[in-house]
Design an enzyme around this catalytic site. Structure first.
Site, PDB file in Angstrom:
ATOM      1  N   ASP A 118      44.704 -31.561 -37.799  1.00 44.31           N
ATOM      2  CA  ASP A 118      44.179 -30.257 -37.402  1.00 44.31           C
ATOM      3  C   ASP A 118      43.436 -29.592 -38.547  1.00 44.31           C
ATOM      4  O   ASP A 118      43.382 -28.367 -38.629  1.00 44.31           O
ATOM      5  CB  ASP A 118      45.327 -29.361 -36.921  1.00 44.31           C
ATOM      6  CG  ASP A 118      44.810 -28.118 -36.202  1.00 44.31           C
ATOM      7  OD1 ASP A 118      45.546 -27.115 -36.154  1.00 44.31           O
ATOM      8  OD2 ASP A 118      43.648 -28.150 -35.706  1.00 44.31           O
ATOM      9  N   LYS A 167      37.165 -30.943 -38.982  1.00 43.13           N
ATOM     10  CA  LYS A 167      37.046 -32.007 -37.969  1.00 43.13           C
ATOM     11  C   LYS A 167      36.341 -33.259 -38.474  1.00 43.13           C
ATOM     12  O   LYS A 167      36.603 -34.336 -37.995  1.00 43.13           O
ATOM     13  CB  LYS A 167      36.374 -31.443 -36.718  1.00 43.13           C
ATOM     14  CG  LYS A 167      37.027 -30.150 -36.218  1.00 43.13           C
ATOM     15  CD  LYS A 167      38.559 -30.232 -36.194  1.00 43.13           C
ATOM     16  CE  LYS A 167      39.227 -28.875 -36.107  1.00 43.13           C
ATOM     17  NZ  LYS A 167      40.695 -28.940 -36.349  1.00 43.13           N
ATOM     18  N   GLU A 213      42.729 -22.466 -28.229  1.00 41.69           N
ATOM     19  CA  GLU A 213      43.770 -21.438 -28.405  1.00 41.69           C
ATOM     20  C   GLU A 213      43.274 -20.042 -28.047  1.00 41.69           C
ATOM     21  O   GLU A 213      42.203 -19.626 -28.443  1.00 41.69           O
ATOM     22  CB  GLU A 213      44.311 -21.441 -29.842  1.00 41.69           C
ATOM     23  CG  GLU A 213      43.280 -21.423 -30.938  1.00 41.69           C
ATOM     24  CD  GLU A 213      42.927 -22.827 -31.423  1.00 41.69           C
ATOM     25  OE1 GLU A 213      43.034 -23.794 -30.648  1.00 41.69           O
ATOM     26  OE2 GLU A 213      42.487 -22.938 -32.567  1.00 41.69           O
ATOM     27  N   ASP A 264      44.127 -32.358 -32.795  1.00 40.96           N
ATOM     28  CA  ASP A 264      43.721 -31.130 -32.133  1.00 40.96           C
ATOM     29  C   ASP A 264      42.188 -31.067 -32.045  1.00 40.96           C
ATOM     30  O   ASP A 264      41.480 -31.739 -32.792  1.00 40.96           O
ATOM     31  CB  ASP A 264      44.248 -29.906 -32.909  1.00 40.96           C
ATOM     32  CG  ASP A 264      44.077 -28.613 -32.119  1.00 40.96           C
ATOM     33  OD1 ASP A 264      44.005 -27.544 -32.759  1.00 40.96           O
ATOM     34  OD2 ASP A 264      44.003 -28.664 -30.873  1.00 40.96           O
ATOM     35  N   ASN A 265      41.677 -30.265 -31.101  1.00 44.89           N
ATOM     36  CA  ASN A 265      40.257 -29.904 -31.039  1.00 44.89           C
ATOM     37  C   ASN A 265      39.296 -31.041 -30.762  1.00 44.89           C
ATOM     38  O   ASN A 265      38.151 -31.023 -31.231  1.00 44.89           O
ATOM     39  CB  ASN A 265      39.821 -29.222 -32.348  1.00 44.89           C
ATOM     40  CG  ASN A 265      40.737 -28.114 -32.752  1.00 44.89           C
ATOM     41  OD1 ASN A 265      41.389 -28.203 -33.774  1.00 44.89           O
ATOM     42  ND2 ASN A 265      40.816 -27.056 -31.950  1.00 44.89           N
TER      43      ASN A 265
HETATM   44  C1  LIG Z   1      42.745 -25.036 -37.950  1.00 46.02           C
HETATM   45  S1  LIG Z   1      43.478 -24.655 -39.470  1.00 46.02           S
HETATM   46  C2  LIG Z   1      45.154 -25.363 -39.279  1.00 46.02           C
HETATM   47  C3  LIG Z   1      45.914 -24.700 -38.166  1.00 46.02           C
HETATM   48  C4  LIG Z   1      47.386 -25.131 -38.076  1.00 46.02           C
HETATM   49  N1  LIG Z   1      47.525 -26.598 -37.965  1.00 46.02           N
HETATM   50  C5  LIG Z   1      48.059 -24.470 -36.874  1.00 46.02           C
HETATM   51  O1  LIG Z   1      47.869 -24.977 -35.759  1.00 46.02           O
HETATM   52  O2  LIG Z   1      48.743 -23.448 -37.067  1.00 46.02           O
HETATM   53  C6  LIG Z   1      42.713 -25.854 -40.531  1.00 46.02           C
HETATM   54  C7  LIG Z   1      43.240 -25.790 -41.946  1.00 46.02           C
HETATM   55  O3  LIG Z   1      42.969 -27.004 -42.632  1.00 46.02           O
HETATM   56  C8  LIG Z   1      42.627 -26.705 -43.981  1.00 46.02           C
HETATM   57  N2  LIG Z   1      41.854 -27.891 -44.437  1.00 46.02           N
HETATM   58  C9  LIG Z   1      40.643 -28.288 -43.996  1.00 46.02           C
HETATM   59  N3  LIG Z   1      40.317 -29.461 -44.550  1.00 46.02           N
HETATM   60  C10 LIG Z   1      41.350 -29.831 -45.373  1.00 46.02           C
HETATM   61  C11 LIG Z   1      41.603 -30.943 -46.214  1.00 46.02           C
HETATM   62  N4  LIG Z   1      40.725 -31.931 -46.315  1.00 46.02           N
HETATM   63  N5  LIG Z   1      42.777 -30.982 -46.902  1.00 46.02           N
HETATM   64  C12 LIG Z   1      43.677 -29.979 -46.783  1.00 46.02           C
HETATM   65  N6  LIG Z   1      43.503 -28.885 -45.998  1.00 46.02           N
HETATM   66  C13 LIG Z   1      42.337 -28.819 -45.303  1.00 46.02           C
HETATM   67  C14 LIG Z   1      41.867 -25.406 -43.912  1.00 46.02           C
HETATM   68  O4  LIG Z   1      41.909 -24.712 -45.149  1.00 46.02           O
HETATM   69  C15 LIG Z   1      42.610 -24.667 -42.803  1.00 46.02           C
HETATM   70  O5  LIG Z   1      43.656 -23.856 -43.306  1.00 46.02           O
HETATM   71  O1  LIG Z   2      36.595 -25.220 -36.838  1.00 48.58           O
HETATM   72  C1  LIG Z   2      37.127 -24.253 -36.294  1.00 48.58           C
HETATM   73  C2  LIG Z   2      36.455 -22.957 -36.294  1.00 48.58           C
HETATM   74  C3  LIG Z   2      35.069 -22.938 -36.256  1.00 48.58           C
HETATM   75  C4  LIG Z   2      34.415 -21.736 -36.262  1.00 48.58           C
HETATM   76  C5  LIG Z   2      35.133 -20.535 -36.331  1.00 48.58           C
HETATM   77  C6  LIG Z   2      36.512 -20.572 -36.369  1.00 48.58           C
HETATM   78  C7  LIG Z   2      37.191 -21.789 -36.362  1.00 48.58           C
HETATM   79  C8  LIG Z   2      38.437 -24.435 -35.573  1.00 48.58           C
HETATM   80  C9  LIG Z   2      38.575 -23.902 -34.278  1.00 48.58           C
HETATM   81  C10 LIG Z   2      39.742 -24.143 -33.571  1.00 48.58           C
HETATM   82  C11 LIG Z   2      40.747 -24.935 -34.132  1.00 48.58           C
HETATM   83  O2  LIG Z   2      41.911 -25.208 -33.448  1.00 48.58           O
HETATM   84  C12 LIG Z   2      40.606 -25.478 -35.416  1.00 48.58           C
HETATM   85  O3  LIG Z   2      41.606 -26.285 -35.873  1.00 48.58           O
HETATM   86  C13 LIG Z   2      39.454 -25.186 -36.167  1.00 48.58           C
HETATM   87  N1  LIG Z   2      39.345 -25.626 -37.551  1.00 48.58           N
HETATM   88  O4  LIG Z   2      38.735 -24.871 -38.344  1.00 48.58           O
HETATM   89  O5  LIG Z   2      39.921 -26.627 -37.944  1.00 48.58           O
HETATM   90 MG   LIG Z   3      42.990 -26.776 -34.361  1.00 47.62          MG
END
Ligand SMILES: C[S@@+](CC[C@H](N)C(=O)[O-])C[C@H]1O[C@@H](n2cnc3c(N)ncnc32)[C@H](O)[C@@H]1O
Ligand SMILES: O=C(c1ccccc1)c1ccc(O)c(O)c1[N+](=O)[O-]
Ligand SMILES: [Mg+2]
Length: 214
Positions: free
Chosen positions: A141, A144, A199, A169-170
């Protein structure tokens, strides 16, 4: 400029959730993100699908790529059997700081190891640093475009075994086309799509479950 969105989420948890009660932490975050401000947690539409896969796998070792505020970390960790471990990876220190507090509020800090750093740097070090030979379950997650390189890294580091389950996810929104193409066409995976919603919205999204065949 005041508090960040993750810090506002943490305040909502500290105000509305009962310490040591993971379900109330999950409910407080979902209420906040549905009624106050959207945030990129896996959420309460896809969350039950995540729960069902975690419960089915009942992993001894689990890995989460992308912690953010720890919402899905709490969802996963609350379902783990005693002695099981979840490693979660987050490279944004501000997000990691909030996640530690939310995980602690849920009382799950003993089941979770939050590692600050990039997944690409951490994965090759997991065996030596944590004495883990393979993961039973991986939740993808993070950004992407990292899904595909990181599962190839997990394969190359010998961190997947026959039966390891990947849940991504996604796969629709924002979308992970290269990852989907790989797991759906590779003879090394058996994949299945679970349709749901992005979400806290009405947009389509879903989770892809892929079993590593060895
Ligand atoms: C969508 S959010 C995670 C949401 C969480 N899994 C949840 O469902 O509550 C994506 C997170 O991945 C972190 N992230 C993105 N690429 C990463 C990487 N290569 N290594 C570690 N963290 C990363 C970002 O900083 C961000 O906080
Ligand atoms: O990439 C986005 C995103 C793109 C644009 C603005 C906000 C979030 C996002 C949207 C829904 C997700 O569940 C998720 O995991 C992500 N993410 O950042 O990894
Ligand atoms: Mg996600």
């Amino acid at each position: 400029t005041g508090l960040s969105r993750p810090q506002r989420m943490l305040k909502a948890v500290q105000k509305n959730a009962t310490k040591g009660d993971p379900q109330s932490v999950i409910a407080a975050i979902d209420y906040y993100c549905r009624h106050k401000e959207w945030a990129m947690n896996v959420g309460d539409d896809k969350g039950p699908i995540l729960d069902s896969v975690v419960s089915e796998v009942n992993p001894s070792t689990a890995l989460e790529l992308g912690t953010y505020c720890g919402y899905s970390t709490v969802r996963i960790a609350r379902l783990l059997s005693p002695g099981s471990k979840l490693i979660t990876v987050e490279f944004n220190p501000a997000y990691a700081a909030v996640a530690r507090q939310i995980i602690a509020h849920a009382g799950l800090q003993n089941k979770v190891t939050l590692v600050e750093g990039g997944s690409g740097d951490l994965i090759p070090k997991i065996k030596e640093q944590f004495g883990i030979t393979s993961f039973d379950f991986v939740f993808l997650d993070h950004w992407k475009d990292r899904y595909l390189p990181d599962i190839k890294l997990l394969e190359d580091c010998g961190l997947l075994k026959k039966g390891s389950v990947l849940l991504a996810d996604n796969v629709i929104c924002p979308g992970t086309p290269e990852y989907l193409e790989y797991v759906r066409n590779s003879p090394r995976y058996k994949s299945q799509y679970f349709q749901s919603y992005l979400e806290y919205t009405k947009a389509e999204d879903g989770l892809e479950k892929s079993v590593f065949l060895g």
